[in-house]
Design an enzyme around this catalytic site. Structure first.
Site, PDB file in Angstrom:
ATOM      1  N   VAL A 165       0.811  -1.220   0.000  1.00  0.00           N
ATOM      2  CA  VAL A 165       0.000   0.000   0.000  1.00  0.00           C
ATOM      3  C   VAL A 165       0.840   1.264   0.000  1.00  0.00           C
ATOM      4  O   VAL A 165       0.324   2.353  -0.305  1.00  0.00           O
ATOM      5  CB  VAL A 165      -0.983   0.024   1.195  1.00  0.00           C
ATOM      6  CG1 VAL A 165      -1.981  -1.111   1.092  1.00  0.00           C
ATOM      7  CG2 VAL A 165      -0.248   0.019   2.525  1.00  0.00           C
ATOM      8  N   ASN A 172      -6.818  -2.090   6.564  1.00  0.00           N
ATOM      9  CA  ASN A 172      -6.332  -2.831   7.726  1.00  0.00           C
ATOM     10  C   ASN A 172      -4.812  -3.006   7.731  1.00  0.00           C
ATOM     11  O   ASN A 172      -4.260  -3.468   8.715  1.00  0.00           O
ATOM     12  CB  ASN A 172      -7.020  -4.202   7.768  1.00  0.00           C
ATOM     13  CG  ASN A 172      -6.486  -5.104   8.852  1.00  0.00           C
ATOM     14  OD1 ASN A 172      -6.653  -4.835  10.034  1.00  0.00           O
ATOM     15  ND2 ASN A 172      -5.810  -6.177   8.457  1.00  0.00           N
ATOM     16  N   TYR A 174       2.581   5.103  15.324  1.00  0.00           N
ATOM     17  CA  TYR A 174       1.334   4.340  15.282  1.00  0.00           C
ATOM     18  C   TYR A 174       0.168   5.176  15.818  1.00  0.00           C
ATOM     19  O   TYR A 174      -0.907   5.235  15.210  1.00  0.00           O
ATOM     20  CB  TYR A 174       1.529   3.084  16.126  1.00  0.00           C
ATOM     21  CG  TYR A 174       0.380   2.107  16.163  1.00  0.00           C
ATOM     22  CD1 TYR A 174       0.226   1.155  15.166  1.00  0.00           C
ATOM     23  CD2 TYR A 174      -0.518   2.113  17.218  1.00  0.00           C
ATOM     24  CE1 TYR A 174      -0.822   0.228  15.211  1.00  0.00           C
ATOM     25  CE2 TYR A 174      -1.555   1.206  17.279  1.00  0.00           C
ATOM     26  CZ  TYR A 174      -1.694   0.254  16.276  1.00  0.00           C
ATOM     27  OH  TYR A 174      -2.733  -0.648  16.338  1.00  0.00           O
ATOM     28  N   ALA A 175       0.387   5.850  16.944  1.00  0.00           N
ATOM     29  CA  ALA A 175      -0.671   6.658  17.547  1.00  0.00           C
ATOM     30  C   ALA A 175      -1.044   7.838  16.653  1.00  0.00           C
ATOM     31  O   ALA A 175      -2.221   8.197  16.534  1.00  0.00           O
ATOM     32  CB  ALA A 175      -0.229   7.161  18.924  1.00  0.00           C
ATOM     33  N   LYS A 201      -3.213   6.383  13.839  1.00  0.00           N
ATOM     34  CA  LYS A 201      -4.528   5.937  14.290  1.00  0.00           C
ATOM     35  C   LYS A 201      -5.427   7.104  14.679  1.00  0.00           C
ATOM     36  O   LYS A 201      -6.641   7.070  14.454  1.00  0.00           O
ATOM     37  CB  LYS A 201      -4.380   4.956  15.455  1.00  0.00           C
ATOM     38  CG  LYS A 201      -3.648   3.665  15.098  1.00  0.00           C
ATOM     39  CD  LYS A 201      -4.343   2.901  13.974  1.00  0.00           C
ATOM     40  CE  LYS A 201      -3.717   1.531  13.755  1.00  0.00           C
ATOM     41  NZ  LYS A 201      -4.407   0.746  12.712  1.00  0.00           N
TER      42      LYS A 201
END
Length: 262
Positions: free
Chosen positions: A74, A100, A165-166, A169
């Site tokens: 991706v 995902n 990551y945070a 998200k």
């Protein structure tokens, strides 16, 4: 949007029969559970994964012709539209997208390089944006669509060593809100799922050698148990179905109460 009670059929409402979904990162973990639930609900699933076809086949063979694998990273955003166009040409209309794909970098910010940070954002946020951008015009022609982003507890609460990551998200929530405002009039619903602590290889990697972290996690889950990947898959199948036809712009925690736990 009134319900025709004379012809109401709850099984049909929850069915995904005749729909085709794209699931990224779907060869293991949460993705595999999502595929299992979508197929069980009647959908055909296109899996996009950076894994090789031989490796993916070990996980996906059980689904037979209901699942089709395409090897694609991706982060290769220059080729995203080309890949989407190819899939539509070969597999027909796509009415479901589940973003995902992901990666992880467990480091304190003073240990993390800018390259580490960008790498996480490229997979989670930039890659998902590019794929969504490529599919929305197609969904507009269908006058229907369900797009799901895989958010996280890290979208809401602070946890150490996951700054990239945070960021990604939390960024999903902004995308969900904006895309809902832009796309709802075209019959496209955009939502997110925020998994709590789920028994996946990523979870075990993060906690197996960190008993303090594991104890802290368990201490804030009122249900006192780690979730199963199928809990996420079942939520995804619901959100893609007509049973969720009036749910738009939401992020649903699937966490045993962890988000509000003490």
């Amino acid at each position: 949007m009134s319900i025709d009670l004379a012809n109401f059929n709850i099984q049909k409402i929850y069915s995904l029969e005749g729909q085709t979904a794209i699931v990224t990162g779907g060869a293991s973990g949460l993705g595999l559970a999502i595929i299992r639930c979508l197929v069980s609900a009647g959908a055909k699933v296109i899996v996009l994964s950076s894994r090789g076809p031989e490796e993916a086949a070990e996980s996906l063979n059980e689904f037979g012709e209901e699942v089709v694998f395409y090897q694609f990273n991706v982060t290769d955003t220059d080729r995203t539209q080309e890949m989407v166009d190819r899939i539509i040409a070969e597999q027909g209309p796509i009415s479901i997208l589940i973003n995902n794909a992901g990666n992880h970098c467990k480091k304190f910010i003073w240990e993390m390089s800018v390259e580490d940070y960008v790498s996480v954002l490229n997979v989670h946020l930039i890659g998902a944006f590019a794929l969504t951008k490529a599919l929305v015009p197609h969904m507009k022609t269908l006058n229907r669509g369900s797009i799901i982003f895989m958010a996280s507890m890290a979208s809401y609460i602070g946890q150490p060593q996951i700054s990239g990551y945070a960021t990604a998200k939390a960024g999903y929530l902004g995308l969900v809100h904006t895309l809902t405002a832009e796309c709802a009039e075209f019959g496209i619903r955009v939502n997110a799922i925020a998994p709590g602590w789920i028994d996946t290889p990523m979870f075990r990697k993060a906690t197996d050698n960190d008993p303090v972290r594991l104890a802290k996690i368990m201490g804030r889950i009122p249900a006192k148990t780690i979730g199963d990947p199928m809990d996420i898959g079942m939520c995804a199948a619901f959100l893609c179905s007509d049973a969720a036809r009036y749910i738009n712009g939401a992020c649903i925690p699937v966490d045993g109460g962890g988000l509000i736990g003490f």
